[in-house]
Write a protein that holds these residues in place. Sequence first.
Motif, PDB file in Angstrom:
ATOM      1  N   PHE A   9      -0.130   4.994   1.486  1.00  0.00           N
ATOM      2  CA  PHE A   9      -0.338   4.083   0.363  1.00  0.00           C
ATOM      3  C   PHE A   9       0.649   4.369  -0.763  1.00  0.00           C
ATOM      4  O   PHE A   9       1.319   3.462  -1.272  1.00  0.00           O
ATOM      5  CB  PHE A   9      -1.777   4.219  -0.148  1.00  0.00           C
ATOM      6  CG  PHE A   9      -2.132   3.251  -1.240  1.00  0.00           C
ATOM      7  CD1 PHE A   9      -2.638   2.002  -0.931  1.00  0.00           C
ATOM      8  CD2 PHE A   9      -1.956   3.585  -2.576  1.00  0.00           C
ATOM      9  CE1 PHE A   9      -2.965   1.093  -1.933  1.00  0.00           C
ATOM     10  CE2 PHE A   9      -2.272   2.689  -3.585  1.00  0.00           C
ATOM     11  CZ  PHE A   9      -2.780   1.434  -3.262  1.00  0.00           C
ATOM     12  N   VAL A  36      -3.589  -0.939 -11.904  1.00  0.00           N
ATOM     13  CA  VAL A  36      -4.050   0.167 -11.060  1.00  0.00           C
ATOM     14  C   VAL A  36      -4.616   1.284 -11.940  1.00  0.00           C
ATOM     15  O   VAL A  36      -5.674   1.854 -11.649  1.00  0.00           O
ATOM     16  CB  VAL A  36      -2.909   0.702 -10.177  1.00  0.00           C
ATOM     17  CG1 VAL A  36      -3.352   1.976  -9.455  1.00  0.00           C
ATOM     18  CG2 VAL A  36      -2.470  -0.346  -9.168  1.00  0.00           C
ATOM     19  N   LEU A  91     -12.882   3.045   0.277  1.00  0.00           N
ATOM     20  CA  LEU A  91     -11.424   3.100   0.280  1.00  0.00           C
ATOM     21  C   LEU A  91     -10.805   1.856   0.908  1.00  0.00           C
ATOM     22  O   LEU A  91      -9.664   1.481   0.582  1.00  0.00           O
ATOM     23  CB  LEU A  91     -10.960   4.357   1.025  1.00  0.00           C
ATOM     24  CG  LEU A  91      -9.558   4.895   0.724  1.00  0.00           C
ATOM     25  CD1 LEU A  91      -9.376   5.134  -0.763  1.00  0.00           C
ATOM     26  CD2 LEU A  91      -9.316   6.172   1.510  1.00  0.00           C
ATOM     27  N   SER A 131      -9.175  -0.847  -1.274  1.00  0.00           N
ATOM     28  CA  SER A 131      -7.832  -0.725  -1.863  1.00  0.00           C
ATOM     29  C   SER A 131      -6.786  -1.506  -1.076  1.00  0.00           C
ATOM     30  O   SER A 131      -5.687  -1.749  -1.572  1.00  0.00           O
ATOM     31  CB  SER A 131      -7.421   0.745  -1.940  1.00  0.00           C
ATOM     32  OG  SER A 131      -7.308   1.297  -0.631  1.00  0.00           O
ATOM     33  N   THR A 132      -7.119  -1.904   0.144  1.00  0.00           N
ATOM     34  CA  THR A 132      -6.107  -2.544   0.989  1.00  0.00           C
ATOM     35  C   THR A 132      -5.765  -3.976   0.584  1.00  0.00           C
ATOM     36  O   THR A 132      -4.646  -4.432   0.885  1.00  0.00           O
ATOM     37  CB  THR A 132      -6.547  -2.530   2.468  1.00  0.00           C
ATOM     38  OG1 THR A 132      -7.812  -3.208   2.599  1.00  0.00           O
ATOM     39  CG2 THR A 132      -6.703  -1.099   2.964  1.00  0.00           C
ATOM     40  N   ALA A 158      -8.121  -1.750  -6.310  1.00  0.00           N
ATOM     41  CA  ALA A 158      -7.516  -0.644  -5.565  1.00  0.00           C
ATOM     42  C   ALA A 158      -7.618   0.660  -6.351  1.00  0.00           C
ATOM     43  O   ALA A 158      -8.005   1.698  -5.809  1.00  0.00           O
ATOM     44  CB  ALA A 158      -6.057  -0.956  -5.250  1.00  0.00           C
ATOM     45  N   GLY A 159      -7.265   0.613  -7.632  1.00  0.00           N
ATOM     46  CA  GLY A 159      -7.356   1.821  -8.442  1.00  0.00           C
ATOM     47  C   GLY A 159      -8.776   2.350  -8.509  1.00  0.00           C
ATOM     48  O   GLY A 159      -9.009   3.567  -8.401  1.00  0.00           O
ATOM     49  N   SER A 167     -11.298   1.889  -6.332  1.00  0.00           N
ATOM     50  CA  SER A 167     -11.772   2.410  -5.051  1.00  0.00           C
ATOM     51  C   SER A 167     -11.130   3.760  -4.730  1.00  0.00           C
ATOM     52  O   SER A 167     -11.800   4.675  -4.229  1.00  0.00           O
ATOM     53  CB  SER A 167     -11.485   1.404  -3.934  1.00  0.00           C
ATOM     54  OG  SER A 167     -10.092   1.193  -3.769  1.00  0.00           O
ATOM     55  N   ILE A 168      -9.844   3.899  -5.036  1.00  0.00           N
ATOM     56  CA  ILE A 168      -9.161   5.164  -4.760  1.00  0.00           C
ATOM     57  C   ILE A 168      -9.740   6.290  -5.608  1.00  0.00           C
ATOM     58  O   ILE A 168     -10.005   7.395  -5.110  1.00  0.00           O
ATOM     59  CB  ILE A 168      -7.650   5.009  -5.002  1.00  0.00           C
ATOM     60  CG1 ILE A 168      -7.028   4.134  -3.915  1.00  0.00           C
ATOM     61  CG2 ILE A 168      -6.952   6.368  -5.049  1.00  0.00           C
ATOM     62  CD1 ILE A 168      -5.594   3.732  -4.191  1.00  0.00           C
TER      63      ILE A 168
END
Length: 442
Positions: free
Chosen positions: A264, A293, A320, A323-324, A346-347, A349-350
């Motif tokens: 990623f 993000v 996670l 984030s895709t 995405a930010g 979830s990461i």
Amino acid sequence: MEAETVPTPQTTRRRARRLLSRWWRPTAATSLTTLLRRREFRLLFNARLISYIGDSVSPIAVAFAVLEAGGSSADVGFALTARVIPLILLVLLGGILADRVSPTSVLMFSDLVQGAAQAGLAALLLTQHASIGLIVASQILYGVGSAFQMPSLDALVPRTVEKDQLQAANSALFLALGIAFIGAPAAGGYAIASFGAGIVVAIDAATFVVSFAFLWSLHRVLPISREPAEPGLLHSFRGGWAELRSRPSIGIGIIFGGMYGAVFVACISVVGPVSAVEWLGGSAAWGLVMSCVGLGLIGGAAIAMKLEFVHPLRGGFLILVLSTPLVFTIGLRAPQWLVLAAAVIAGASIQWFNALWNTVLQSAVLPDFRARVSSYDSLVSWSLRTVLYSIAGPIALVAGLRATWIYVGALLIALCLLPLLSLEVRNLRISAEERPRSTTTE
């Protein structure tokens, strides 16, 4: 014939709560204020916040230091890569020392080494004696400090809070990281433009001094009660490896989490700017994506302070997956507002996953092995990231930008779902009562 019973709103809410309780529950400490009432965590939080501020401007300052010294973009990459090589080579030793001595002591040593590296570089820049070789040498020294910092922090956090506050504590530290990386880079860039890279590098060096002072106070507060150290470094290495092998869920998490992070970050860092120039609107638009993000990172840390999963790895890898969409929206050239929305998600979830993962690692691993097991996590992550940084660009040139993003998105989904094939990963539970206590407090 009996009439059907119509569920009342209260009954529906109770059923929904029971269903959700199978997946997550509120954390014990639901606010940053609750955590900061604990002196030990407050000292650690302050040390990390000031260090994160310095870390967020450091790569920018070093890059412009190289340019001020007459270097090229290739020299900038070489200088920043010089930080990573000693980290990869020495991080296992850092984990061993943190477990044998104390994580606070090793963190203080790390601050001294990194502070000395940046102070030396600042002196060279301010006296106009900097050369590319000397800048690279300073960053090698900086990387040595980083190798001792990462595993020590993972081992130290559980010693500053109660067992049931551990996820909230990790989330609070990630919250500090997100806040630092939102505002500090812009301020650092302005300071470099106004005063030069030397001043900013000197400020970065000063942040390590302040962090060291907080850690010194923490070192004096934490009780000292230590078992005799193991007989040798090789014995300690074997002990850490045996602890990792005895916990398959942690090993799987290290491998797949490390691969996910490397793929990623490499794609976003290397291929992202190229895509931004081609169709998204250039550097300004890409900066906006990265800011979104960053906002998501803060939001994810805030959520993780409130909620914890009953099965943290199962929930973490599923989270996670969220984030895709950022990868797919860029590859499919979706409208900019959709890309920005995906960047926030995405930010979040990461960062939520990061908080869950750190809590699992600190909770499932025996206390006297935490730093050593954490060092394997850092080794895998940074080794893979270094390799992928170097090949992401050529892969995108061969496959094409659109295909690269789509393939990477599919790969990332696979890396999130494959770990769930493991029964140990799916069923891992961490309760406050199950979290092991350390026999060595400091």
